[in-house]
Design a protein around this motif. Structure first.
Motif, PDB file in Angstrom:
ATOM      1  N   LEU A 182       0.799  -1.531  -0.121  1.00 35.65           N
ATOM      2  CA  LEU A 182      -0.060  -0.062   0.176  1.00 35.65           C
ATOM      3  C   LEU A 182       0.912   1.416  -0.017  1.00 35.65           C
ATOM      4  O   LEU A 182       1.660   1.377   0.677  1.00 35.65           O
ATOM      5  CB  LEU A 182      -1.001   0.059   1.172  1.00 35.65           C
ATOM      6  N   GLY A 183       0.541   2.158  -0.988  1.00 32.98           N
ATOM      7  CA  GLY A 183       1.326   3.527  -1.005  1.00 32.98           C
ATOM      8  C   GLY A 183       2.407   3.446  -1.781  1.00 32.98           C
ATOM      9  O   GLY A 183       3.110   4.489  -2.099  1.00 32.98           O
ATOM     10  N   LYS A 184       2.692   2.193  -2.067  1.00 31.97           N
ATOM     11  CA  LYS A 184       4.193   2.170  -3.003  1.00 31.97           C
ATOM     12  C   LYS A 184       4.027   2.114  -4.499  1.00 31.97           C
ATOM     13  O   LYS A 184       2.878   1.946  -4.891  1.00 31.97           O
ATOM     14  CB  LYS A 184       5.019   0.851  -2.566  1.00 31.97           C
ATOM     15  N   VAL A 185       5.018   2.814  -5.122  1.00 32.57           N
ATOM     16  CA  VAL A 185       5.003   3.027  -6.464  1.00 32.57           C
ATOM     17  C   VAL A 185       5.165   1.658  -7.385  1.00 32.57           C
ATOM     18  O   VAL A 185       6.119   0.713  -6.954  1.00 32.57           O
ATOM     19  CB  VAL A 185       5.982   3.872  -7.125  1.00 32.57           C
ATOM     20  N   ALA A 186       4.496   1.434  -8.293  1.00 35.21           N
ATOM     21  CA  ALA A 186       4.676  -0.046  -9.215  1.00 35.21           C
ATOM     22  C   ALA A 186       4.725   0.476 -10.557  1.00 35.21           C
ATOM     23  O   ALA A 186       4.051   1.175 -11.080  1.00 35.21           O
ATOM     24  CB  ALA A 186       3.187  -0.679  -9.203  1.00 35.21           C
ATOM     25  N   GLU A 187       6.091  -0.315 -11.093  1.00 34.55           N
ATOM     26  CA  GLU A 187       6.305   0.156 -12.661  1.00 34.55           C
ATOM     27  C   GLU A 187       5.268  -1.305 -13.128  1.00 34.55           C
ATOM     28  O   GLU A 187       5.674  -2.423 -12.855  1.00 34.55           O
ATOM     29  CB  GLU A 187       7.591  -0.209 -12.794  1.00 34.55           C
ATOM     30  N   VAL A 188       4.724  -0.897 -14.303  1.00 30.69           N
ATOM     31  CA  VAL A 188       3.651  -1.659 -14.961  1.00 30.69           C
ATOM     32  C   VAL A 188       3.977  -2.073 -16.368  1.00 30.69           C
ATOM     33  O   VAL A 188       4.160  -1.021 -17.164  1.00 30.69           O
ATOM     34  CB  VAL A 188       2.283  -1.082 -14.644  1.00 30.69           C
ATOM     35  N   TYR A 189       3.582  -3.397 -16.806  1.00 38.18           N
ATOM     36  CA  TYR A 189       3.853  -3.699 -18.028  1.00 38.18           C
ATOM     37  C   TYR A 189       2.706  -4.647 -18.440  1.00 38.18           C
ATOM     38  O   TYR A 189       2.354  -5.135 -17.671  1.00 38.18           O
ATOM     39  CB  TYR A 189       5.252  -4.607 -17.998  1.00 38.18           C
ATOM     40  N   VAL A 211      -0.049   1.903  -5.590  1.00 36.94           N
ATOM     41  CA  VAL A 211      -0.579   1.032  -5.090  1.00 36.94           C
ATOM     42  C   VAL A 211      -1.670   1.536  -4.154  1.00 36.94           C
ATOM     43  O   VAL A 211      -1.366   2.057  -3.157  1.00 36.94           O
ATOM     44  CB  VAL A 211      -0.172  -0.453  -4.747  1.00 36.94           C
ATOM     45  N   GLY A 212      -3.080   1.198  -4.215  1.00 39.25           N
ATOM     46  CA  GLY A 212      -4.106   1.850  -3.518  1.00 39.25           C
ATOM     47  C   GLY A 212      -4.304   3.396  -3.568  1.00 39.25           C
ATOM     48  O   GLY A 212      -5.179   3.769  -2.786  1.00 39.25           O
ATOM     49  N   GLY A 213      -3.634   3.922  -4.442  1.00 38.93           N
ATOM     50  CA  GLY A 213      -3.849   5.297  -4.409  1.00 38.93           C
ATOM     51  C   GLY A 213      -4.770   5.889  -5.599  1.00 38.93           C
ATOM     52  O   GLY A 213      -5.349   5.046  -6.109  1.00 38.93           O
ATOM     53  N   LEU A 214      -4.572   7.084  -5.894  1.00 40.43           N
ATOM     54  CA  LEU A 214      -5.632   7.535  -6.706  1.00 40.43           C
ATOM     55  C   LEU A 214      -4.757   8.290  -7.746  1.00 40.43           C
ATOM     56  O   LEU A 214      -5.164   9.582  -8.400  1.00 40.43           O
ATOM     57  CB  LEU A 214      -6.580   9.030  -6.023  1.00 40.43           C
ATOM     58  N   MET A 215      -3.764   7.936  -7.976  1.00 40.14           N
ATOM     59  CA  MET A 215      -2.733   8.433  -9.328  1.00 40.14           C
ATOM     60  C   MET A 215      -3.461   8.549 -10.532  1.00 40.14           C
ATOM     61  O   MET A 215      -4.323   7.420 -10.787  1.00 40.14           O
ATOM     62  CB  MET A 215      -1.370   7.788  -9.558  1.00 40.14           C
ATOM     63  N   PRO A 216      -3.500   9.428 -11.331  1.00 38.27           N
ATOM     64  CA  PRO A 216      -4.232   9.429 -12.486  1.00 38.27           C
ATOM     65  C   PRO A 216      -3.929   8.238 -13.666  1.00 38.27           C
ATOM     66  O   PRO A 216      -3.108   8.057 -13.366  1.00 38.27           O
ATOM     67  CB  PRO A 216      -3.854  10.942 -13.042  1.00 38.27           C
ATOM     68  N   GLU A 217      -4.787   7.922 -14.213  1.00 36.38           N
ATOM     69  CA  GLU A 217      -4.561   6.747 -15.133  1.00 36.38           C
ATOM     70  C   GLU A 217      -3.458   7.109 -16.166  1.00 36.38           C
ATOM     71  O   GLU A 217      -3.550   8.316 -16.634  1.00 36.38           O
ATOM     72  CB  GLU A 217      -5.955   6.524 -16.001  1.00 36.38           C
ATOM     73  N   VAL A 218      -2.714   6.139 -16.347  1.00 40.11           N
ATOM     74  CA  VAL A 218      -1.594   6.557 -17.400  1.00 40.11           C
ATOM     75  C   VAL A 218      -1.892   5.497 -18.816  1.00 40.11           C
ATOM     76  O   VAL A 218      -2.468   4.478 -18.389  1.00 40.11           O
ATOM     77  CB  VAL A 218      -0.116   6.263 -16.609  1.00 40.11           C
ATOM     78  N   GLY A 219      -1.396   6.111 -19.766  1.00 42.97           N
ATOM     79  CA  GLY A 219      -1.066   5.493 -20.846  1.00 42.97           C
ATOM     80  C   GLY A 219      -0.031   4.688 -21.307  1.00 42.97           C
ATOM     81  O   GLY A 219       0.882   4.736 -20.425  1.00 42.97           O
ATOM     82  N   SER A 220       0.113   4.092 -22.417  1.00 38.78           N
ATOM     83  CA  SER A 220       1.343   3.527 -22.604  1.00 38.78           C
ATOM     84  C   SER A 220       2.482   3.921 -23.224  1.00 38.78           C
ATOM     85  O   SER A 220       2.328   5.062 -24.224  1.00 38.78           O
ATOM     86  CB  SER A 220       1.157   2.167 -23.453  1.00 38.78           C
ATOM     87  N   ARG A 221       3.627   3.455 -23.197  1.00 41.78           N
ATOM     88  CA  ARG A 221       4.908   3.921 -23.745  1.00 41.78           C
ATOM     89  C   ARG A 221       5.383   2.596 -24.130  1.00 41.78           C
ATOM     90  O   ARG A 221       5.785   1.681 -23.385  1.00 41.78           O
ATOM     91  CB  ARG A 221       5.770   4.746 -23.003  1.00 41.78           C
ATOM     92  N   LYS A 222       5.709   2.242 -25.506  1.00 40.20           N
ATOM     93  CA  LYS A 222       6.373   0.990 -25.915  1.00 40.20           C
ATOM     94  C   LYS A 222       7.853   1.047 -25.501  1.00 40.20           C
ATOM     95  O   LYS A 222       8.444   2.242 -25.712  1.00 40.20           O
ATOM     96  CB  LYS A 222       6.093   0.789 -27.498  1.00 40.20           C
TER      97      LYS A 222
END
Length: 225
Positions: A182-189, A211-222
């Motif tokens: 909770l509260g930690k940053v995840a790098e997502v693939y 994780v568990g936060g309300l960071m705005p939705e992000v899009g992809s970067r290849k």
């Protein structure tokens, strides 16, 4: 003593003098034994290269079983772990004793399947990452039943979360994360793997999510290879 394979014109296995013969990935090879010099100190360049290898290997060995599948087509003469190292060696930044992984460029899979169209990821409360993408028919190198490969890395704890959940045609999939993150940053693939596990797409980096936060939705970067 070495042993001749397939007669005098074939390769040999075992030790013969200062050489070793062996078979690897269907081919016969020969290499010389290393010359042992006592008290030989590695050069600064050798020390840095070894440290870089150890650093990257520390990340990749955690997903050894995964990269055995996702890097199968990278090189016929490499194991999945070797191939993933070869692909990601340039994605280690920094200097000796201060290495960092370039997460936006880090690759978790390699292949020629089509990637996702307009993918995104979010985590609005709770402990589950929700992936979304569009299914656009007509891709020659895509199947509606390709499995989704979801992966999240928590750099702070060194944790990996992996799931083959859902299929390409569904357009959405979920990846649960432990409450301890909770509260930690995840790098997502995100990537896709064929139903028979023989083909993969290149992974796409979708950004960071709290994780568990309300960071705005992000899009992809290849990710670049």
């Amino acid at each position: 003593m070495g042993r001749l394979n397939n007669g005098p014109n074939g390769g040999f296995s075992g030790k013969a003098g200062s050489y070793i013969g062996y078979n690897w990935k269907g081919g016969s090879y020969i290499r010389g034994l290393p010359r042992i010099t006592k008290d030989r100190q590695p050069t600064p360049g050798q020390e840095a290269a070894r440290a870089k290898f150890a650093y990257l290997n520390g990340w990749l060995k955690k997903i050894k079983a995964l990269v055995a599948i996702t890097f199968r087509s990278y090189s016929p003469k490499m194991t999945g772990l070797m191939a993933s190292y070869s692909c990601n060696a340039k994605n280690v930044l920094g200097e000796f004793h201060d290495f960092q992984l370039n997460f936006p460029a880090f690759m978790i899979s390699h292949g020629d399947l089509s990637g996702a169209d307009n993918p995104s990821v979010k985590c609005k409360g709770g402990y589950t990452l929700t992936y979304n993408w569009e299914w656009l028919s007509g891709h020659q190198k895509a199947s509606s039943i390709d499995n989704c490969l979801l992966l999240a890395i928590i750099p702070e704890t060194g944790s990996f979360y992996v799931s083959f959940e859902g299929t390409r045609i569904k357009g959405t999939a979920k990846l649960p994360i432990r409450k301890a993150e909770l509260g930690k940053v995840a790098e997502v693939y995100l990537a896709f793997v064929s139903f028979d596990r023989l083909k993969c797409s290149k992974s796409q980096y979708l950004g960071q999510v709290v994780v568990g936060g309300l960071m705005p939705e992000v899009g992809s970067r290849k990710s670049e290879v």
